[in-house]
Design an enzyme around this catalytic site. Sequence first.
Site, short mmCIF file in Angstrom:
data_model
loop_
_atom_site.label_atom_id
_atom_site.label_comp_id
_atom_site.label_asym_id
_atom_site.label_seq_id
_atom_site.Cartn_x
_atom_site.Cartn_y
_atom_site.Cartn_z
N TYR A 1 82.22 26.02 -13.61
CA TYR A 1 81.16 26.52 -12.76
C TYR A 1 81.26 28.17 -12.71
O TYR A 1 80.51 28.67 -12.65
CB TYR A 1 80.98 25.69 -11.47
N LYS B 1 78.90 30.94 -13.85
CA LYS B 1 78.13 31.85 -12.69
C LYS B 1 78.93 33.29 -13.02
O LYS B 1 77.94 34.38 -12.79
CB LYS B 1 78.51 31.57 -11.36
#
Length: 187
Positions: free
Chosen positions: A66, A70
Amino acid sequence: NAGILRDAASKNMTAAQVDAVLQVHLKGAFNVTSAAWPIMREQNYGRIVNTTSGSGLFGNFGQANYGAAKMGLVGMMNVLAIEGARNGIAVNAVAPIARTRMTEAIMGEAGEKMDPELITPIVVYLAHESCDRTAHMYSVGGGKVARVFIGVTAGIEDVAQSAESVAKAIDQIDDTAAFVVRGGPTD
C-alpha cells in the site's frame, strides 16, 4: 480515489497482494488520469487531485504494498505537474485520514473525530480554478490541514569522499536546519 488493503508483514506478503494493491491504487489512478489528460491539454486547463497516504509518506507496519502504491502516486504527481504546467494543468495530492468503511474498525474512539467531510475543503480548493499550487501534498484529517514535502538538506560536497568520510560527516549530511524543497515545474 480508490482503495483496497491487502495488509501483511513483509515477510508474509505475497506477489498477488502487491499486484492487487498496485493495480487498484496506482494503475487505477494512471488509467483515469490518462483518459482525462488529452482533454485537459486540449482545453489548456485541468486540475488533478491524487490520494496518497501517510502509509507511503511515513510508513506503517504491514503495508509495504500500500505504501509503495501511494508513493508511486506522489512520483506520478511530480512528473505530471511538470508536464502539465504549460497547459495550465495543476496536479496535487492529499493524504487523508478519515473514518471510512475501510478504517472504522481499526480507528476506535479516535474515528469519531475523523469525519470524511473534513477532507472535502482541501480537495475542493485544489480542484478549483483559483488554486495556484501544483506538485503539493497535504496531510488532512480531523480538521487539520498541513503541507507535506520532500526536502533536500545542504549535505556535503567532497569529490574525494569515501565510506569513512561519509560516516564521519553523516550528522552534517542529515542536518535539516537548512533544506530545499524541490518540486513543480520551476525546479
